[in-house]
Design an enzyme around this catalytic site. Structure first.
Site, PDB file in Angstrom:
ATOM      1  N   GLY A 179      27.642  44.218  38.416  1.00 27.03           N
ATOM      2  CA  GLY A 179      27.177  42.791  37.399  1.00 27.03           C
ATOM      3  C   GLY A 179      26.913  42.304  39.059  1.00 27.03           C
ATOM      4  N   ALA A 236      48.237  33.601  90.266  1.00 23.02           N
ATOM      5  CA  ALA A 236      47.527  33.245  88.890  1.00 23.02           C
ATOM      6  C   ALA A 236      46.070  33.649  89.552  1.00 23.02           C
ATOM      7  CB  ALA A 236      47.818  31.489  89.758  1.00 23.02           C
ATOM      8  N   ARG A 261      26.149  33.151  41.209  1.00 21.60           N
ATOM      9  CA  ARG A 261      26.752  32.477  41.260  1.00 21.60           C
ATOM     10  C   ARG A 261      27.479  32.444  42.416  1.00 21.60           C
ATOM     11  NH1 ARG A 261      30.597  30.778  35.782  1.00 21.60           N
ATOM     12  NH2 ARG A 261      30.134  33.035  35.768  1.00 21.60           N
TER      13      ARG A 261
HETATM   14  C1  UD1 Z   1      33.621  39.413  28.554  1.00 25.83           C
HETATM   15  C2  UD1 Z   1      33.855  39.953  27.279  1.00 25.83           C
HETATM   16  C3  UD1 Z   1      34.479  38.788  26.485  1.00 25.83           C
HETATM   17  C4  UD1 Z   1      35.791  38.431  28.032  1.00 25.83           C
HETATM   18  C5  UD1 Z   1      35.586  37.236  29.321  1.00 25.83           C
HETATM   19  C6  UD1 Z   1      36.734  37.907  30.027  1.00 25.83           C
HETATM   20  C7  UD1 Z   1      32.425  41.042  26.539  1.00 25.83           C
HETATM   21  C8  UD1 Z   1      30.764  41.341  25.796  1.00 25.83           C
HETATM   22  N1  UD1 Z   1      33.058  39.932  27.023  1.00 25.83           N
HETATM   23  O1  UD1 Z   1      32.691  38.564  28.715  1.00 25.83           O
HETATM   24  O2  UD1 Z   1      34.728  38.921  25.093  1.00 25.83           O
HETATM   25  O3  UD1 Z   1      36.172  36.418  26.857  1.00 25.83           O
HETATM   26  O4  UD1 Z   1      34.442  39.174  29.245  1.00 25.83           O
HETATM   27  O5  UD1 Z   1      36.295  37.401  31.433  1.00 25.83           O
HETATM   28  O6  UD1 Z   1      32.406  42.038  27.262  1.00 25.83           O
HETATM   29  N2  UD1 Z   1      29.289  44.170  33.932  1.00 25.83           N
HETATM   30  C9  UD1 Z   1      28.380  45.513  34.684  1.00 25.83           C
HETATM   31  N3  UD1 Z   1      27.512  46.179  33.403  1.00 25.83           N
HETATM   32  C10 UD1 Z   1      26.491  44.858  32.527  1.00 25.83           C
HETATM   33  C11 UD1 Z   1      27.416  43.225  31.887  1.00 25.83           C
HETATM   34  C12 UD1 Z   1      28.159  43.936  32.615  1.00 25.83           C
HETATM   35  O7  UD1 Z   1      29.311  46.241  35.306  1.00 25.83           O
HETATM   36  O8  UD1 Z   1      25.972  45.318  32.124  1.00 25.83           O
HETATM   37  C13 UD1 Z   1      30.612  43.919  34.514  1.00 25.83           C
HETATM   38  C14 UD1 Z   1      30.700  42.112  35.509  1.00 25.83           C
HETATM   39  O9  UD1 Z   1      30.431  42.396  36.910  1.00 25.83           O
HETATM   40  C15 UD1 Z   1      31.629  42.103  35.049  1.00 25.83           C
HETATM   41  C16 UD1 Z   1      32.619  42.173  33.431  1.00 25.83           C
HETATM   42  O10 UD1 Z   1      31.407  43.553  33.222  1.00 25.83           O
HETATM   43  O11 UD1 Z   1      32.507  42.217  36.158  1.00 25.83           O
HETATM   44  C17 UD1 Z   1      31.801  41.107  32.181  1.00 25.83           C
HETATM   45  O12 UD1 Z   1      30.826  40.792  32.055  1.00 25.83           O
HETATM   46  P1  UD1 Z   1      30.304  39.174  32.014  1.00 25.83           P
HETATM   47  O13 UD1 Z   1      29.222  39.655  31.721  1.00 25.83           O
HETATM   48  O14 UD1 Z   1      31.011  38.278  32.789  1.00 25.83           O
HETATM   49  O15 UD1 Z   1      30.748  39.042  30.143  1.00 25.83           O
HETATM   50  P2  UD1 Z   1      31.531  38.044  29.903  1.00 25.83           P
HETATM   51  O16 UD1 Z   1      30.217  37.056  29.276  1.00 25.83           O
HETATM   52  O17 UD1 Z   1      32.357  37.459  31.008  1.00 25.83           O
END
Ligand code: UD1
Ligand code: CA
Length: 457
Positions: free
Chosen positions: A10, A382, A14
């Site tokens: 990701g 010094a 932010r």
């Molecule tokens: C996810 C969970 C949610 C949980 C939450 C906890 C899913 C669909 N949802 O949501 O149930 O409550 O985490 O924080 O899994 N990432 C990738 N590749 C991608 C998408 C994400 O590597 O294509 C990584 C991101 O960098 C991040 C993590 O996965 O570190 C979580 O992704 P994020 O999009 O933040 O998931 P949430 O919407 O928070």
């Protein structure tokens, strides 16, 4: 046998940063490194059989470069189409009989003991899901259970109905499952949902359909599952971790005058009866002996300090070695390659670099000592400066045992000052001085009695 998959593709919009989110530090170490260190320590039980996969995307090259590839298989997810899609990228590398453990590069404080509990839930008929109860569950995937209390599904906030939104048990994202199960389920994910993403969380309802029980486990501490999405959260976790380190050190016998004003960004070890005043920062590998007293605003980086050492306020040490019974500061700067032998003293506004200060020798005020070897019991007056640099090359200075360097002298290197030699104050020394000689190298004083001060016209 574990296949650990860390999601780190990701962007971290932010954070508003050119640095990939997972490289932002807490306690001096990238977020991702915290997770990897925990993953590796999990591996230690029957280590040879564990594999560690990191899914990267945004800032992939920067991550590879900073974290290195020892013991890590990187896998690139060029487009971030969801957490399920991220895990799909490594699916072919997962072993049927291994347990796949899913972790997150931006959730740094997850603990080994929590993961051990989670892994223990996995069998041929079950998988493990780490969940927590939150007063305010907003933003998280909700855990939907049936009348018997068994997990039925995870519903993402954006896909949830009113009834589901009211559920307070949420998904942390961390899960553990048999490789062969996960590999059956991953191809079945669809992106037919509010975010058009392939949700990893959809494997829960598929598991249920396949008769695999989903067992929930909970972290020992809620902080373990907090992610970093912005700099406020980064600062929150930083403070939490610093308090944790401070508490640990106090338990081990270190006095912190204010544990809330103590910062450790690396590996810190201290003996007994060490007292540390406020606002000190320790970076890299720092070892302090017994009975070390450190004044306020001291920064120590990658250094070793012996027993009974006093380091007074506002001193900086970097890549330095300080033996027993030394006194340093206030306002001293020990730069890389400085070594102080037993009982040496470095006073205020003294800078040292690549220099050895022998046993009991003193450089007490306003000096620069670079590329210099000082013997035992020498006294450097010094304002003494070693002129070690001609603008291109560096040269060294040697000062013998018991030498006395008068105040405000310049020692133009390369130069050697013999044992018990004396340099007259204000000298500019360009030639070697033999044992016990006195060197005077300055203009002779003339007193002019007929002198008249100029007057204003
Ligand atoms: C996810 C969970 C949610 C949980 C939450 C906890 C899913 C669909 N949802 O949501 O149930 O409550 O985490 O924080 O899994 N990432 C990738 N590749 C991608 C998408 C994400 O590597 O294509 C990584 C991101 O960098 C991040 C993590 O996965 O570190 C979580 O992704 P994020 O999009 O933040 O998931 P949430 O919407 O928070
Ligand atoms: Ca998130």
């Amino acid at each position: 046998m574990l296949d650990i998959v860390v999601l780190a593709a990701g962007k971290g919009t932010r954070m508003k940063s050119s640095l990939p989110k997972v490289l932002h530090p807490i306690a001096g170490l990238p977020l991702l490194s915290h997770v990897l260190n925990t993953a590796v320590s999990l591996g230690e039980q029957d280590s040879s059989d564990h594999q560690l996969h990191v899914v990267i995307g945004h800032g992939a090259d920067q991550i590879r470069q900073k974290i290195g590839s020892e013991g890590i298989r990187y896998c690139e997810q060029t487009e971030q189409l969801g957490t399920g899609h991220a895990v799909q990228q490594v699916a072919s590398l997962l072993r049927d009989e291994a347990i796949t453990l899913i972790l997150y590069g931006d959730v740094p404080l997850i603990r080994e003991a929590t993961l051990d509990k989670l892994i223990a839930t996995v069998s041929e008929e079950s998988m493990g899901l780490l969940t927590i109860e939150l007063e305010d569950p907003s933003g998280y995937g909700r855990i939907v259970k049936d009348a018997q209390g068994s997990v039925r599904a995870i519903v993402e906030q954006k896909d949830a109905n009113t009834e589901q939104l009211a559920l307070c048990e949420v998904n942390t994202g961390v899960m553990a499952v048999k490789g062969k199960h996960l590999k059956q389920w991953l191809p079945k994910l669809s992106n037919d949902n509010a975010q058009n993403e392939y949700y990893l969380t959809d494997i829960i309802s598929i598991a249920r359909r396949d008769g695999i029980e989903v067992i929930t486990e909970h972290p020992i501490d809620e902080m373990e599952v907090l992610g970093v999405n912005n700099r406020q959260q980064q600062a929150e976790l930083e403070r939490y971790l610093q308090e944790h380190i401070a508490t640990q050190l106090m338990t081990e016998g270190v006095s912190l005058l204010d544990p809330f004003r103590f910062d450790c960004r690396g590996n810190f070890e201290a003996g007994e009866d060490v007292v540390i005043d406020v606002n000190c920062v320790f970076e890299g590998d720092v070892t302090l002996g017994n009975n070390v007293h450190i004044g306020p605003n001291v920064c120590i980086t990658n250094s070793v300090v012996g027993d009974n050492v006093v380091i007074k306020a506002n001193s900086h040490l970097e890549d330095a070695v300080v033996r027993d019974n030394c006194e340093i500061g206030p306002f001293a700067r020990l730069r890389p390659g400085t070594e102080l032998a037993n009982g040496a003293k470095i006073g205020n506004f003294v800078e040292t670099k690549k220099s050895f200060i022998g046993e009991g020798s003193k450089v007490n005020h306003l000096s620069y000592i670079g590329d210099t070897t000082i013997g035992k019991k020498a006294n450097v007056g010094a304002g003494t400066i070693t002129c070690n640099y001609d603008g291109v090359n560096k040269f060294s200075t040697t000062i013998g045992d018991g030498a006395f360097i008068g105040s405000n002298s310049s020692l133009v290197a390369p130069v050697s000052i013999g044992d018990k030699a004396t340099v007259a104050a204000g000298s500019t020394i360009t030639k070697n001085i033999d044992t016990e000689e006195l060197a005077v190298a300055r203009g002779k004083q003339r007193n002019i009695s007929t002198w008249q001060r100029p007057v204003k016209k």
